[in-house]
Every structure is written in C-alpha cells, then in structure tokens.
Design a protein around this motif. Structure first.
Motif, PDB file in Angstrom:
ATOM      1  N   GLY A 233       0.813  -1.218   0.000  1.00 36.08           N
ATOM      2  CA  GLY A 233       0.000   0.000   0.000  1.00 36.08           C
ATOM      3  C   GLY A 233       0.846   1.267   0.000  1.00 36.08           C
ATOM      4  N   ALA A 234       2.087   1.142   0.453  1.00 34.70           N
ATOM      5  CA  ALA A 234       2.996   2.297   0.465  1.00 34.70           C
ATOM      6  C   ALA A 234       3.831   2.352  -0.807  1.00 34.70           C
ATOM      7  CB  ALA A 234       3.898   2.232   1.691  1.00 34.70           C
ATOM      8  N   GLY A 235       3.460   1.506  -1.792  1.00 40.29           N
ATOM      9  CA  GLY A 235       4.158   1.559  -3.072  1.00 40.29           C
ATOM     10  C   GLY A 235       5.388   0.675  -3.148  1.00 40.29           C
ATOM     11  N   LEU A 236       5.539  -0.251  -2.217  1.00 41.09           N
ATOM     12  CA  LEU A 236       6.699  -1.142  -2.226  1.00 41.09           C
ATOM     13  C   LEU A 236       6.310  -2.512  -2.776  1.00 41.09           C
ATOM     14  CD1 LEU A 236       7.916  -0.238   1.386  1.00 41.09           C
ATOM     15  CD2 LEU A 236       8.864   0.627  -0.775  1.00 41.09           C
ATOM     16  N   ASP A 237       7.248  -3.159  -3.461  1.00 44.24           N
ATOM     17  CA  ASP A 237       7.055  -4.555  -3.873  1.00 44.24           C
ATOM     18  C   ASP A 237       7.547  -5.458  -2.749  1.00 44.24           C
ATOM     19  OD1 ASP A 237       6.116  -3.817  -6.361  1.00 44.24           O
ATOM     20  OD2 ASP A 237       8.145  -3.765  -7.224  1.00 44.24           O
TER      21      ASP A 237
END
Lengths: 374, 374
Positions: free
Chosen positions: A28-32
């Motif tokens: 959700g924070a844009g991390l894979d």
C-alpha cells in the motif's frame, strides 16, 4: 523499491520477519514484496497465504532487493552479495555477530539492528525487544503451569479447598510484568521483585506483591537496571533466597541488553524448594539468573525442575512473528516516502538502529570490537 | 483398626491414595495409618512427611490391615492374600478388572469402586470421578495453551492488537466446565457444546457461548448423557465440523462411564483446522471423541497437533492425589464409628460402591460378565 523476506536458516528459529496479514501495509505504500519460498512455514504461514496477500514468492529473493527483512542476521556470505546501499533489518546481537557487521560494512550495506530502537514514545511501535519480551513473559508462565504438579488457581471443590500456587517473578521489565499478569490470570498468588524501586507500583497494579529487600535502589538509564557490585549482588541473593524457597514457581527475567545476566538465585535456594517446584530462567541464554540453568534444557535440581529458555519468543511463532513484523513494517514506513526508502540519519530512530551505513560502522561498541580484532 | 496405603505399581500412575495432610483425619477418628515405603514419592510426598503426620511407614502394609487404599485396583495376587473381611477402596474399572473382582470375591474382601459413588448431594465429597475430572479439565487447557503457537488472551500492544484464541469445548460435564473456566481465565473466547440442553445455562454462566445444533436434546439419568443412534451421531458430527474448523483449540471431554466414548470429530474436520491448531482428546482412553486420537500420544493430523489423554489426572499428581484422598477419607469416615469400620449396606452410598462383599459380587453388570466367562 523491493522488500525481501528471507527464510530463517538458524536452528530453532521458527519466526518469520513478515506475516501475510501485514504485506498490504508495504504494498500500500508503493513497495514490492518478495518472500523466499517456505519462509513462513515454521510460523504456520503458507506460500499461498503470502501470494494471496499480494507478495511474490520465489526461491531467490536477495538479488536486486533494496530492503531485506529477517529475524536473525543474514549469513555473512549472503550479506556480501547484496547490492551497495541495500538495507537489512533484523536483530543483530552485535557482540557475537562481528563477521556479519564486517561484511555489511564492506558491502556498503546499511544494517539496522532492531535491538537498538531507542526507548522513546515515537518508537514504541517499532520496539522489537519489547514485543518479543511480551511473548517470552507469557510463555514462561505456561511452561511453568504445564509442568507444575499442582493447580495454579485456588480450587474450591466438594473434596475441599486447594490453595493457589505461589509464584515469584524476578525482574519486572516487559517480560516480568507480562509473566505477572499471566500468572495472575491463571489464579496464582504472585510476589515480584525488581532492583528498580519504581517498579513497585507497576507490580502492585497487576495484583502482585512487591518484594522489598533491605537494599538501596538501583535506577538505570533507558528503563534498564544498572549493574551492581558483587557484594551487593550477594546480599540480594541471600535476601531473595527465602522467597525462592517458599515459591512453587519461580520465573526469572532479569537481563541487561548486551551484558551477562545477573545471578539472582543460587543452587542452594533451588534445592530447598518444595519437591515438584518449577523454575523458569528466561535469561539462560545470557548466562542465567539461576545458577546451573542451561538454555534449551530442562534439568532437575534437587526435586525442582529448572527450565532454561532458548529463543523463547520463537516458541510462540505465530504471534511472535506477527508482532515482530509489525515492528519492522512500522520502521520501514518511517523510512518510506512516495514509494522510496531512504536512510535519514537525522532521525533519532534511524540514527539509533543503523549499525553500518555507507561503508562505516556507526555503532561505537561494535566499531571498537572490530578494531580490537584488527 | 488399621488403614493401609499402598505404593501404586501401574505404569504412569503418579497419584497416591492418601496425602500427609489428611492422615490426621483418620488417626483423629481412632484409626491407625500405615503407608508403604515410597508410596508418595511420585506425588512429591516423602516418607518423612507421612511419619510427621502420624502414619507408620513400612515395606509390607497389607498383612493384617483392615482397609487398603489405592488409586488403581490392587494386583489380583495381592488381593488374594488379604484377610477375609478386609475392605479395599480404589478405582475399579470393572469391565477390564474381572480378575481383580474374582479374587476379591473369593477372598471374602469387600472391594469398593470409587467410580460407583452415587451422584447424590450427600456423596459429593466422596465423588472421585468429579474430583479427578476437575483436574483433567484444568490440565487439558494448559496442555493446549503450552502447545499453541499463539497467545490465548487478547493482547493489545504498541505493535498492534492480537485477537484472542478461539477454543471449542465439546462435552460440558465436570471436566468440560473446568476446561471452559480455565480457558476463559487465560483469555480465550470459548464455544461449548453438550448434548444436554440443560448445560446451556452452565456454559453461559462461565462466559462461553453455547453451540446450539439443530438436533433434539438428549437428557440422561444421573447427570450423564444417554447414547444416541448412529444417524443422529453423524448429523451431530457434521453440524459440529464448522465449529471445529474455526477453532484454534478443541478440547473434547465427552465420556459415558463404562462405555465407549462417542465419536464427535472426524479426521476431515481436524485436517481443515488452521495450521498450528491443537486438539486435546480427554476421552482417548475410552475410544476417543476425535478420530485417530491415541491415549498418551501426540500426533500430527494435517497441520494440527492431536493430543490424546492417558490418565490425565495423574499428570497433576499433587492435587489430584489431594482431592482423591479427601474423597476416600470422607467415605472411610462415613463407615467409621468409635474407631470401628463397618460395611452398612443399608446406606445408599455404601450399597452403591461395594462391588464385592462377603463372598458375592454385588455389582450386577460385573456379576453378569463373570458368569459369561464361567
């Protein structure tokens, strides 16, 4: 950027550094998120559960990853192959992990030690020592209750009344307070002692009796107890002995991070306990609060069972992992902005946890140890 | 007259039939007490403790004794050597102890079976099935909690909130109610089921949820459940399966004295539980409430741990012995007047417990079994 979760390789380590439930907070924070095949199995999480939560599961997760999560430090040989600038988050018992630190430094890796999260209120949600101590304190009581040949609670029956067990908890930090609360839940009478006089109120608020010894108080920095002279330590042991002997269950939790645990209970006191009594030493790995305890072993001393803890949080792997993972996620999110993770050494928390960064060892005691080794 | 306490000889039996604390109640009634050397050791009572309490401790206690106390029935060969008119008090699982009964009959011994204490209020203090079931129900929860990889209680921590464990208790007799109470103490959510609709109120009064199945109620005599048809039993299993699958911990306690335990949980339901779940089958010795359980063994079914109980009260020997001894003492004192012990078959309790007396077998089912054997 990519966050990798490795499968733990050390014996007896059943925790995993991320649980499926929390994958979404990172994505959700844009991390894979990539998880090593089988990483969660010992904590009862399947690969499919991670996939369903949005992670990629594969055999090789280190190559190209920006952040590597683990419980125990990575094998030094794996650290050496990380890309420069990569960040590792794990426990790092630095005194025994000099080779890991050396490799991280030389590889230009930022190695963060969860033990070093400062004890400030903003960092509470990242405090892994606290979350794991909660688990250990709970488990200590269950270990004792399951092995005690008597009831913990007062039992009023048609065949008469059985008195409650008498428990003694030594050390009233996080683990000790949790042990007190759990023993009280199960109905035991609890006495508790800590060298910090300030702990008396916390102990009493949980329904336990504070053991007052005729000794001056020792209040240390950062919420931990300070060390004391050997003479005073012997006085303390002598004054505690009658409480030990009178107890059905003794749980010791006194540990000073990075140092040997103080010896609180001598063999004579254990031998004088009632037959069938149980002693649980949560500090067995760092030398032990109880004379003769050995980590991971159950010994008989006199007619008392002496249980020495070895990686106790790992023995409750589902929830120990859940809490530890939350600590890691909170720390990662502190470092993340718009999908980018950066190491901001001006932040007191980041500054505190970084053992190595940009080719240098930042943790003073560890740097000194490495220089001594040459 | 003289009361003898023997050392138990059967494997895994750690209880003792009299504890030092209660010796005085017998000597105070004008009886002599002799204890076999080492009889209390497995329950953590020394020979000296019995001596200090007023008992004589010696190697041979049977010869010349009037009353013999034990937990398990005496070896048949020892019964044959008792004097005519001697009284034995112990558990006697009559179906498997025909040889004991035969020897007691032929020796003119009055053999009293503690299982047969009638369930009337005057006999509550002698009800050994109840006192031992209390112990088993308590221990079942500790066994489960110690083996579960998660917390029992709700834990609110700085790293997030961990939900409480979900426990399911099947059978709400004495052991089941004690299991419910103990699991609630430890903070679990508890669902419970019993075929007797009347148990709903007791279950709810302990803070558990009563599982209502769409089946007609079965209310039996003497506080025990009646048996049911196989079709109804299968319906019950099918309706219980979703509750089993949803639970972290299942504790089964449904036993009908003298009969095989009803099968309540099939293997499929256990296999469908969450990885790391724990099932404790207290009925494993009488066939098991859970498919595949084996007494005294811990098995893995799917990813669930299946623990089969074997003489579970004996695993808490201090207090199981204390309560059982009180049951025996209360029964002896009922039979004692001015230092003399007599067998008054006009008393409903004495009439109920006497399996053999004066050369005859008085317990109908046992007499029938002996006659069948010829």
């Amino acid at each position: 950027m990519r966050v990798a979760v490795v499968r733990e390789t050390r014996p007896q380590e059943k925790r995993v550094a991320l649980v499926p439930e929390l994958v979404g907070r990172l994505t959700g924070a844009g991390l894979d998120v990539v998880v090593e095949t089988g990483a969660g199995l010992t904590a009862f999480h399947t690969d499919d559960a991670y996939r369903d939560a949005g992670a990629d599961v594969r055999d090789d997760v280190l190559e190209g990853s920006d952040v590597i999560l683990s419980v125990q430090p990575l094998d030094p040989v794996r650290v050496a192959n990380l890309k420069p600038g990569a960040i590792t988050l794990s426990f790092i018992p630095t005194a025994s992990e000099l080779e890991f630190v050396r490799q991280a430094r030389d590889a230009g890796v930022t190695a963060c030690a969860m033990e070093l999260v400062p004890r400030i209120s903003r960092a509470q949600s990242m405090d892994a020592l606290t979350s794991q101590a909660l688990v250990a304190g709970y488990r200590a009581v269950l270990v004792a209750a399951e092995r005690l040949p008597r009831f913990f609670p007062l039992s009023m029956t048609a065949a008469g009344t059985v008195p409650p067990a008498q428990a003694l908890v030594l050390g009233a930090g996080v683990a000790g307070l949790q042990a007190i609360a759990t023993a009280r839940r199960l109905g035991a009478r609890v006495d508790a002692y800590d060298v910090r006089a300030a702990s008396a109120e916390e102990i009493r608020s949980l329904g336990a009796r504070f053991v007052e010894l005729d000794l001056p108080s020792l209040e240390g920095a950062g919420g931990y107890a300070r060390e004391m002279t050997e003479e005073r330590a012997q006085q303390q042991r002598d004054l505690l002995a009658p409480y030990v002997t009178a107890a059905d269950v003794v749980i010791t939790t006194a540990a000073v991070p990075g140092r040997s645990a103080p010896l609180l209970v001598e063999r004579d006191a254990v031998e004088a306990m009632k037959p069938g009594s149980v002693v649980v030493d949560l500090a067995a790995e760092s030398g032990g609060n109880v004379e003769g305890s050995r980590p991971g072993e159950e010994l008989t001393v006199g007619q008392t069972l002496l249980w020495g803890g070895a990686n106790v949080p790992s023995q409750l792997p589902v929830h120990a992992s859940r809490l530890y993972a939350a600590n890691l996620v909170n720390l990662i999110l502190l470092m993340t902005s718009e999908g980018e993770i950066t190491v901001d050494l001006d932040d007191e928390i980041i500054d505190g946890v970084c053992v190595t960064h940009d080719g240098t060892v930042r943790h003073e005691p560890t740097r000194a140890s490495l220089e001594e080794e040459g």
